[in-house]
Write a protein that holds these residues in place. Sequence first.
Motif, PDB file in Angstrom:
ATOM      1  N   HIS A 196       0.674  -1.631  -0.039  1.00  0.00           N
ATOM      2  CA  HIS A 196      -0.337  -0.174  -0.060  1.00  0.00           C
ATOM      3  C   HIS A 196       1.083   0.882   0.432  1.00  0.00           C
ATOM      4  O   HIS A 196       1.711   1.319   1.119  1.00  0.00           O
ATOM      5  N   ASN A 212      -0.920  -8.649   5.127  1.00  0.00           N
ATOM      6  CA  ASN A 212      -2.451  -9.627   4.081  1.00  0.00           C
ATOM      7  C   ASN A 212      -1.735 -10.031   3.017  1.00  0.00           C
ATOM      8  O   ASN A 212      -1.140  -9.482   2.024  1.00  0.00           O
ATOM      9  N   GLN A 222      -4.055 -14.526   2.638  1.00  0.00           N
ATOM     10  CA  GLN A 222      -4.818 -13.584   2.701  1.00  0.00           C
ATOM     11  C   GLN A 222      -5.726 -14.135   1.820  1.00  0.00           C
ATOM     12  O   GLN A 222      -7.278 -13.759   1.949  1.00  0.00           O
ATOM     13  N   VAL A 226      -6.555  -4.779  -5.203  1.00  0.00           N
ATOM     14  CA  VAL A 226      -6.246  -5.073  -4.295  1.00  0.00           C
ATOM     15  C   VAL A 226      -5.583  -4.317  -2.801  1.00  0.00           C
ATOM     16  O   VAL A 226      -6.070  -4.397  -2.182  1.00  0.00           O
ATOM     17  N   ASP A 252      -5.974  -1.744   0.640  1.00  0.00           N
ATOM     18  CA  ASP A 252      -5.784  -3.258   1.701  1.00  0.00           C
ATOM     19  C   ASP A 252      -4.229  -1.908   2.558  1.00  0.00           C
ATOM     20  O   ASP A 252      -3.673  -2.603   1.971  1.00  0.00           O
ATOM     21  N   ARG A 253      -4.116  -1.444   3.162  1.00  0.00           N
ATOM     22  CA  ARG A 253      -2.750  -1.116   4.230  1.00  0.00           C
ATOM     23  C   ARG A 253      -2.120  -1.937   4.600  1.00  0.00           C
ATOM     24  O   ARG A 253      -1.026  -2.006   4.138  1.00  0.00           O
ATOM     25  N   ASN A 254      -2.669  -3.497   4.667  1.00  0.00           N
ATOM     26  CA  ASN A 254      -1.860  -4.272   5.210  1.00  0.00           C
ATOM     27  C   ASN A 254      -1.680  -5.424   4.242  1.00  0.00           C
ATOM     28  O   ASN A 254      -0.905  -5.856   4.276  1.00  0.00           O
ATOM     29  N   ALA A 255      -1.971  -4.665   2.488  1.00  0.00           N
ATOM     30  CA  ALA A 255      -1.504  -5.985   2.021  1.00  0.00           C
ATOM     31  C   ALA A 255       0.230  -5.914   1.377  1.00  0.00           C
ATOM     32  O   ALA A 255       0.888  -4.870   1.330  1.00  0.00           O
TER      33      ALA A 255
END
Length: 532
Positions: free
Chosen positions: A207, A242, A271, A283, A287-290
Motif C-alpha cells: 500500500h 495480508n 489471505q 487489492v 488494503d494498507r496491510n497487503a
Amino acid sequence: MVNRLFNMLKTTSAGAALATGMIFATAASADQVTLKSADGTINLIGEFIDYKDDNFILRTALGDLRISASRVRCEGAACPDLDTVVADVAIAGSDAIGLGMMPLLMTGFAASMDADAEITNTGKGQTLATLIGDGGFGDEIGSYLVSATTDSDAFEALLSGSAAVGMSSRRITKDEARALRADGAGNMISPEQERIVAVDSMVIVTHPSNDVDELTVEQLRGVFSGQIRNWSQLGGANREINVVVPEKDTASYEFFMSYLFDEEKPNFLPQAIAKDDQEMSNVVFLDRNAIGFVGYAFQRGAKGVTLVNECGIATQPDAFSAKTEEYALNRRMYLYNRSDNLDEQSRSLLEFAVSNEADGVIAKSGFIDLGIERRAQDLTDARAVALAQEISAYDANFEADVMRDMLSVMGEYDRLSTTFRFRTGSAKLDERGKADMARLVDYLEGVPSGTEVKFVGFTDSVGSFDGNRRLSVGRAASILEEVRDMAGDRLGHVALKTAGFGEVAPSACNVSERGKSINRRVEVWISKDSAT
C-alpha cells in the motif's frame, strides 16, 4: 459512455464503487459475468443480458449498461461464444502480453503503415485488430486476432498450426522447441523465430502508505511462507500482513515463487488470491496491510519495494535496472513463430515489434522497451560507495589497485543501459545480444563527434582474480570488434575503447548460476561531455 458515467456518479452513493472501477449486480445469478478493461479502469460485474452491435449489455445495481466490446473483455460462463471470429493472422499465448501490450502494439503497427487499427474485444480474452489503410479512410489491409491465455498455449498453438505468432513471458523450453522442430517448425531459438520485444520486472508492491521501503530475499521468504505475519517484524507498523498471490497455475506465480523457493514451495494459504495483475494491484492499493507482486506494467497506484539480494546488493524495480537485467525479478517477453508458414502480414508485425519505432507504444503500454537509456555515474552511486568500502578492507595489493582504477575511471563516464552477456561456458552472446548491438550502433551514430565509448568487461568470481581480469578485458575487446564489424564506417566519429575489471563490482550474488550469468557482462560507458 463509461467515462461519462464515472464523472456523473463520483459524488453519489455508488461513487465508492466507481472510484475503484467496480459495479456489482443486484444479486448473484448464473448469468453473472465480469467485464474488465486492459488498463484496469473498468471492472463491471453484472447479469449478462445481450451482445448486440459490438456491445455487451449488462444489468447492474445502476440499471442496464451498454459497454463497447472494444473497451473490455468478458469473463464468466454466460459470456457469449465469439470464438468463431476469423482473422488473417492468429496470435496466441501470454495474457500479460496479449492484454497488456498487444492492443497498443497493433495501434502503433497500423500507424507505421499510415493505417488505423480498429480494436474490438470479442470476449473471453480475445482481441481483434482490423487495420484500415489511408489513416482509417481506405480499405481493410489486414486483421489480427489475439487470444490471451497462457504461455504454454503459445507453443501448443504453434504446434497445432492454429496460430502464426506465439506470445510468452518465459523462454521456450527444450521439450517445446524439440516438438516444434520435429513438426517442421525450424529452430525456435534462432533470431528469425525468437524475438525479445520487451522486458518486465516482477515488482513487490504494498500500500502507498506502507513505510517499509525495502525487503531482503530472506524476509520475502518469511512473508510468502507465512512465517512472518506482522509488518513490525519488517520494521513497519504493528499490523497483520495480508499476503496476496495470483492463482497457482499462472506464469507470474511460478516465476516469483521459484525465485524465492526453487522447487521447495511452501504449503501456505495466503489471505487473498488475485485473478490477474490488474486485480492484484487494485487489492493492494485498497488494503494498507497487503503485499503482493505484479508485472511492471501493472503497478498503478501501489508502491514498489526495493529488493535486497542475499549479498546485500539492493536494486530498485525501475526501467534502467530492468533493461540491464540486474534487477533479480526480471523476465523477457517473447514473440515466436514457425519458419515453415510465416506469411508476410505476420512477418511485418514481428519486424515492427522489435524495431525502434515500437519502443514508444511498448513503453506506453507499461512494459519496458529495449530502447537505450542513459544514467549518470559518480562516486556517490551505491556501487561506487560499496567499492570504496571494499578497498578500505584491503591492504595495498593488486585487487585494491584494480578497484581504484575502476573508481577513477567511472566518474568520467555515464552508463548506457545496453549490457552484453554471454551464454554459460561460452564467449558467444546470448539471444538478446545481437539485437542490442544493432540498437547500440544506431544510437552511437547520432552522438556528437569526439564522443568516447568504453566497453567495460566484468566476470563472475570463479577462477583467479588476475585470470578473471584478463578474461574481462578480452570479452570487452571482442564486443568492440563485433560492434565495429556491424557498424562499418558509421562510427568513424566515435572513439571506441576497452577496459576490464574482472570480478569486482558484482551486480548479483555469485552463489547461483543465475547470479554468475548476470555478472558475466560487458557494460557500455559513454563520456559525460557527449550528452545528446
